[in-house]
Enzyme design. Sequence first.
Site, PDB file in Angstrom:
ATOM      1  N   HIS A  46     -18.149 -25.495 -30.347  1.00 22.63           N
ATOM      2  CA  HIS A  46     -17.626 -24.088 -30.920  1.00 22.63           C
ATOM      3  C   HIS A  46     -18.783 -23.548 -31.860  1.00 22.63           C
ATOM      4  CE1 HIS A  46     -16.646 -27.568 -34.100  1.00 22.63           C
ATOM      5  NE2 HIS A  46     -17.181 -26.524 -34.729  1.00 22.63           N
TER       6      HIS A  46
HETATM    7  P1  TYD Z   1     -12.202 -30.768 -34.702  1.00 19.02           P
HETATM    8  O1  TYD Z   1     -12.734 -29.007 -35.145  1.00 19.02           O
HETATM    9  O2  TYD Z   1     -11.831 -30.739 -33.218  1.00 19.02           O
HETATM   10  O3  TYD Z   1     -13.596 -31.195 -34.761  1.00 19.02           O
HETATM   11  P2  TYD Z   1     -14.986 -31.530 -33.960  1.00 19.02           P
HETATM   12  O4  TYD Z   1     -15.527 -29.978 -34.360  1.00 19.02           O
HETATM   13  O5  TYD Z   1     -15.808 -32.630 -34.450  1.00 19.02           O
HETATM   14  O6  TYD Z   1     -14.888 -31.476 -32.258  1.00 19.02           O
HETATM   15  O7  TYD Z   1     -11.420 -31.125 -35.572  1.00 19.02           O
HETATM   16  C1  TYD Z   1     -10.609 -32.364 -35.187  1.00 19.02           C
HETATM   17  C2  TYD Z   1      -9.167 -32.299 -36.129  1.00 19.02           C
HETATM   18  O8  TYD Z   1      -9.542 -32.270 -37.488  1.00 19.02           O
HETATM   19  C3  TYD Z   1      -8.574 -30.907 -35.955  1.00 19.02           C
HETATM   20  O9  TYD Z   1      -7.292 -31.027 -35.587  1.00 19.02           O
HETATM   21  C4  TYD Z   1      -8.737 -30.055 -37.266  1.00 19.02           C
HETATM   22  C5  TYD Z   1      -9.011 -31.128 -38.432  1.00 19.02           C
HETATM   23  N1  TYD Z   1     -10.059 -30.833 -39.186  1.00 19.02           N
HETATM   24  C6  TYD Z   1      -9.638 -30.550 -40.549  1.00 19.02           C
HETATM   25  O10 TYD Z   1      -8.332 -30.510 -40.949  1.00 19.02           O
HETATM   26  N2  TYD Z   1     -10.574 -30.441 -41.572  1.00 19.02           N
HETATM   27  C7  TYD Z   1     -11.705 -30.127 -41.388  1.00 19.02           C
HETATM   28  O11 TYD Z   1     -12.694 -29.907 -42.263  1.00 19.02           O
HETATM   29  C8  TYD Z   1     -12.195 -30.362 -39.959  1.00 19.02           C
HETATM   30  C9  TYD Z   1     -13.746 -30.158 -39.716  1.00 19.02           C
HETATM   31  C10 TYD Z   1     -11.343 -30.511 -38.998  1.00 19.02           C
END
Ligand code: TYD
Length: 129
Positions: A46
């Site tokens: 992303h």
């Molecule tokens: P995700 O965006 O999928 O992680 P990555 O970018 O590493 O692939 O995030 C995983 C989960 O954590 C998703 O359900 C959203 C949650 N999350 C939060 O609640 N707060 C945050 O600051 C972040 C980064 C993720």
Amino acid sequence: MIIEFCVHGDQRGKLISLEEYSSIPFRIKRVYYIYGNKQSIARGFHAHYKLKQVLVCVNGSCKIKLDNGINTEIVSLERPDYGLLINELVWREMYDFSEDAVLLVLASELYDENDYIRDYDKFLKIVKG
Ligand code: TYD
């Protein structure tokens, strides 16, 4: 861009301090960390409209692929005294995590799902205007 942090080392060990608007070039509104990763699994995929982040692999190692829509770059993070600044509108993929990797992320904004661009074609359209 890699930011090299100042290490305060003495006979007891090492200490790194990160402050907003100093070693971290923005106001730090959020901190999170990623650990317990499966080596074969990649994360990220992303970009963000507004968010800036500094990534620090405080233990172990991982790789980050960065893509601004024109150029791609792969950065190996394996030192706790190096931070990787990722500005807004950069597509990122994180992979090759060592089992012991702990990736600390300092972020300029609170978590906001509306700030995510999760579709690569949409990302390309945005950066190419
Ligand atoms: P995700 O965006 O999928 O992680 P990555 O970018 O590493 O692939 O995030 C995983 C989960 O954590 C998703 O359900 C959203 C949650 N999350 C939060 O609640 N707060 C945050 O600051 C972040 C980064 C993720």
